[in-house]
Enzyme design. Structure first.
Site, PDB file in Angstrom:
ATOM      1  N   GLU A  29      41.493  25.616  44.724  1.00 47.04           N
ATOM      2  CA  GLU A  29      40.963  25.600  45.593  1.00 47.04           C
ATOM      3  C   GLU A  29      41.876  25.930  46.601  1.00 47.04           C
ATOM      4  O   GLU A  29      42.779  24.834  47.227  1.00 47.04           O
ATOM      5  CB  GLU A  29      40.277  23.948  46.395  1.00 47.04           C
ATOM      6  N   HIS A  68      40.088  16.567  47.163  1.00 46.58           N
ATOM      7  CA  HIS A  68      39.766  17.926  47.495  1.00 46.58           C
ATOM      8  C   HIS A  68      40.507  17.952  48.499  1.00 46.58           C
ATOM      9  O   HIS A  68      40.939  16.723  49.843  1.00 46.58           O
ATOM     10  CB  HIS A  68      38.308  17.411  48.584  1.00 46.58           C
TER      11      HIS A  68
HETATM   12  P1  PGA Z   1      33.832  26.981  50.846  1.00 40.95           P
HETATM   13  O1  PGA Z   1      34.292  25.254  50.378  1.00 40.95           O
HETATM   14  O2  PGA Z   1      32.946  27.341  49.891  1.00 40.95           O
HETATM   15  O3  PGA Z   1      32.895  26.925  52.365  1.00 40.95           O
HETATM   16  O4  PGA Z   1      35.411  28.040  51.355  1.00 40.95           O
HETATM   17  C1  PGA Z   1      34.970  24.672  48.572  1.00 40.95           C
HETATM   18  C2  PGA Z   1      34.840  23.774  48.520  1.00 40.95           C
HETATM   19  O5  PGA Z   1      35.558  23.428  50.045  1.00 40.95           O
HETATM   20  O6  PGA Z   1      35.104  23.177  48.039  1.00 40.95           O
END
Ligand code: PGA
Length: 260
Positions: free
Chosen positions: A166, A94
């Site tokens: 992401e 992540h």
């Molecule tokens: P968010 O986070 O939906 O709050 O943008 C997603 C993530 O970081 O996995």
């Protein structure tokens, strides 16, 4: 057709009581949406309890894992420990771990390999920063992250992997007003990722790997995002903390897939 997956990333949020009330609601409603796979990734302290609270079809996952099987690594958790605590999946790489805890692609690669070996299926997170996007480097970043994080993963293990795209600039960080990527921008990145996966593995394997979108997915934008052909669900942070909102995302995904 790939089955969609909606996964909650609780990050460092929720205590035992929050988790108990979350599953009271989720368990009651989630079987109305059987076209969607559902996962919840709580903090490690809640893994055992969430596995026991959640109905069987809800996957439970960790948020990180150490790459060694055991040893003198104070504060770390191994893949076998995640499994022992009831985790079937784990979020790896992540951007918060890369940025705040200095994880490299090489570290993430070792984690992906040991988790696959142990049977804890990874959700591998990749994505570019705003600065990288502004410089036109999005595809270079995605390509390098995929190549390095999946290096030497035996091809027989590829089916265990899910990718989460992401874009760092769209991650809410708890800010519910933050904008997600547009569906078109997300699709462009997801399609690129799938083409790269074909090169790393094979065309057939790449067609089967789920690519989730993560970055401010919420009830208000899920319908437009989920229609994108290479977008197979979401890794949801902020909006997953509220079981009502999380269920709405699952319901809207189910609704779209039932219309196909
Ligand atoms: P968010 O986070 O939906 O709050 O943008 C997603 C993530 O970081 O996995």
């Amino acid at each position: 057709m790939r089955r969609p997956l909606i996964a909650a990333n609780w990050k460092m949020n929720h205590l035992l009581a929050d988790s108990i009330s979350f599953f009271k609601l989720l368990n009651k409603k989630v079987n109305d949406y059987l076209l969607v796979d559902v996962a919840v990734c709580p903090q490690a302290t809640l893994l055992r309890q969430t596995r026991e609270s959640a109905i069987e079809r809800i996957l439970i996952g960790g948020q990180n894992c150490h790459h060694e099987p055991s040893g003198a690594y104070t504060g770390e958790i191994s893949a076998a420990m995640l499994k022992d605590a009831g985790a079937q999946i784990v979020i790896l790489g992540h951007s918060e771990r890369r940025r705040l805890f200095s994880e490299t692609n090489e570290d993430v690669n070792k984690k992906v390999i040991i988790c696959c070996e142990e049977g804890v299926h990874p959700i591998l997170c990749i994505g570019e920063s705003q600065a990288q996007r502004d410089k036109g480097l999005t595809f270079n970043v995605l390509q390098e992250q995929l190549k390095k994080c999946l290096m030497e993963l035996p091809i027989e293990e590829a089916h265990k992997v899910t990718i989460a795209y992401e874009p760092i600039w769209a991650i809410s960080g708890g800010d519910a007003t933050k904008k997600s990527a547009t569906p078109e921008d997300a699709q462009e990145a997801h399609n690129f990722i799938r083409r790269e996966l074909s090169k790393i593995f094979t065309h057939d394997i790449a067609q089967k790997i789920r690519i989730l979108y993560g970055g401010s997915m919420k009830p208000e934008n899920v319908e437009a995002l989920i229609r994108m052909p290479d977008l197979d669900g979401g890794l949801v942070g902020g909006a997953s903390l509220d079981p009502g909102k999380f269920l709405e995302i699952i319901a809207k995904t189910h609704q779209y897939y039932s219309s196909l």
